[in-house]
Motif scaffolding. Sequence first.
Motif, PDB file in Angstrom:
ATOM      1  N   LEU A   7       0.807  -1.227   0.000  1.00 22.06           N
ATOM      2  CA  LEU A   7       0.000   0.000   0.000  1.00 22.06           C
ATOM      3  C   LEU A   7       0.838   1.276   0.000  1.00 22.06           C
ATOM      4  CD1 LEU A   7      -3.235  -0.759   2.051  1.00 22.06           C
ATOM      5  CD2 LEU A   7      -3.013  -0.243  -0.371  1.00 22.06           C
ATOM      6  N   PRO A   8       1.933   1.374   0.766  1.00 23.19           N
ATOM      7  CA  PRO A   8       2.760   2.568   0.638  1.00 23.19           C
ATOM      8  C   PRO A   8       3.335   2.737  -0.775  1.00 23.19           C
ATOM      9  CG  PRO A   8       3.199   1.542   2.734  1.00 23.19           C
ATOM     10  CD  PRO A   8       2.321   0.586   1.957  1.00 23.19           C
ATOM     11  N   THR A   9       3.639   1.632  -1.439  1.00 24.94           N
ATOM     12  CA  THR A   9       4.133   1.711  -2.816  1.00 24.94           C
ATOM     13  C   THR A   9       3.032   2.222  -3.744  1.00 24.94           C
ATOM     14  OG1 THR A   9       5.637  -0.125  -2.367  1.00 24.94           O
ATOM     15  CG2 THR A   9       5.201   0.382  -4.679  1.00 24.94           C
ATOM     16  N   ILE A  10       1.833   1.722  -3.564  1.00 22.33           N
ATOM     17  CA  ILE A  10       0.691   2.211  -4.346  1.00 22.33           C
ATOM     18  C   ILE A  10       0.456   3.690  -4.056  1.00 22.33           C
ATOM     19  CG2 ILE A  10      -1.824   2.038  -4.614  1.00 22.33           C
ATOM     20  CD1 ILE A  10      -1.458  -1.029  -4.174  1.00 22.33           C
ATOM     21  N   ASN A  11       0.541   4.070  -2.782  1.00 24.83           N
ATOM     22  CA  ASN A  11       0.342   5.470  -2.404  1.00 24.83           C
ATOM     23  C   ASN A  11       1.370   6.381  -3.061  1.00 24.83           C
ATOM     24  OD1 ASN A  11      -1.850   4.843  -0.827  1.00 24.83           O
ATOM     25  ND2 ASN A  11      -0.690   4.772   1.079  1.00 24.83           N
ATOM     26  N   ALA A  12       2.624   5.966  -3.063  1.00 24.40           N
ATOM     27  CA  ALA A  12       3.664   6.770  -3.704  1.00 24.40           C
ATOM     28  C   ALA A  12       3.399   6.883  -5.207  1.00 24.40           C
ATOM     29  CB  ALA A  12       5.044   6.167  -3.444  1.00 24.40           C
ATOM     30  N   SER A  54       1.661  10.046  -9.771  1.00 29.17           N
ATOM     31  CA  SER A  54       0.713  10.216 -10.882  1.00 29.17           C
ATOM     32  C   SER A  54      -0.035  11.540 -10.759  1.00 29.17           C
ATOM     33  CB  SER A  54      -0.286   9.056 -10.911  1.00 29.17           C
ATOM     34  OG  SER A  54       0.386   7.846 -11.146  1.00 29.17           O
ATOM     35  N   ALA A  55      -0.476  11.877  -9.558  1.00 30.91           N
ATOM     36  CA  ALA A  55      -1.162  13.154  -9.350  1.00 30.91           C
ATOM     37  C   ALA A  55      -0.244  14.308  -9.741  1.00 30.91           C
ATOM     38  CB  ALA A  55      -1.606  13.294  -7.899  1.00 30.91           C
ATOM     39  N   SER A  98       2.496  16.428  -3.644  1.00 32.17           N
ATOM     40  CA  SER A  98       2.647  15.199  -4.431  1.00 32.17           C
ATOM     41  C   SER A  98       4.103  14.743  -4.469  1.00 32.17           C
ATOM     42  CB  SER A  98       2.128  15.409  -5.853  1.00 32.17           C
ATOM     43  OG  SER A  98       0.746  15.656  -5.852  1.00 32.17           O
ATOM     44  N   ILE A  99       5.004  15.665  -4.722  1.00 25.72           N
ATOM     45  CA  ILE A  99       6.431  15.327  -4.818  1.00 25.72           C
ATOM     46  C   ILE A  99       6.987  14.906  -3.461  1.00 25.72           C
ATOM     47  CG2 ILE A  99       8.736  16.296  -5.244  1.00 25.72           C
ATOM     48  CD1 ILE A  99       7.373  18.030  -7.438  1.00 25.72           C
ATOM     49  N   THR A 100       6.656  15.654  -2.424  1.00 30.41           N
ATOM     50  CA  THR A 100       7.200  15.312  -1.110  1.00 30.41           C
ATOM     51  C   THR A 100       6.613  14.010  -0.579  1.00 30.41           C
ATOM     52  OG1 THR A 100       5.614  16.795  -0.023  1.00 30.41           O
ATOM     53  CG2 THR A 100       7.854  17.656  -0.448  1.00 30.41           C
TER      54      THR A 100
END
Length: 141
Positions: free
Chosen positions: A6-11, A16-17, A125-127
């Motif tokens: 999930l953290p990988t998906i979140n990143a 993507s955003a 998004s970047i941070t």
Amino acid sequence: MHPPLLPTINASLNASAGIFLVLGGIAIRNKNIVRHRMLMICAFGCSALFLCTYLYYHLTSRGISHYKGTGIFRTIYFMVLGTHTPLAVLIVPFIIMAIRHALRGEYQKHTRITRWLYPVWIYVSITGVIVYLMLYIFPAG
């Protein structure tokens, strides 16, 4: 060891955003309103899905992730996290307001909000990706 899913998906959703935001900014500078709208909807969708998966992960996982780095990397991590987190919370109602103004055709109000919201949303998004990289990919700094 592999980073948690999930953290990988979140990143990935944060990245993507950020990409959709940059492309949406380019589209509106080129006066391509239809493309801008589509890209900003994609950015909002990624961010909304991120929020859902982020909350799910933190509500269902045991404990919290602790940064294991030391020295200057630890300082950088907490500086990034310390700006990312409050800004991420702060921008949510403004994103909703900006979308509402755009949907109502209130473009002056939309523009007034997005002049400062847009760079802050990109920063968040970047941070978000940087926090993930420092926690799970390069944890020891």
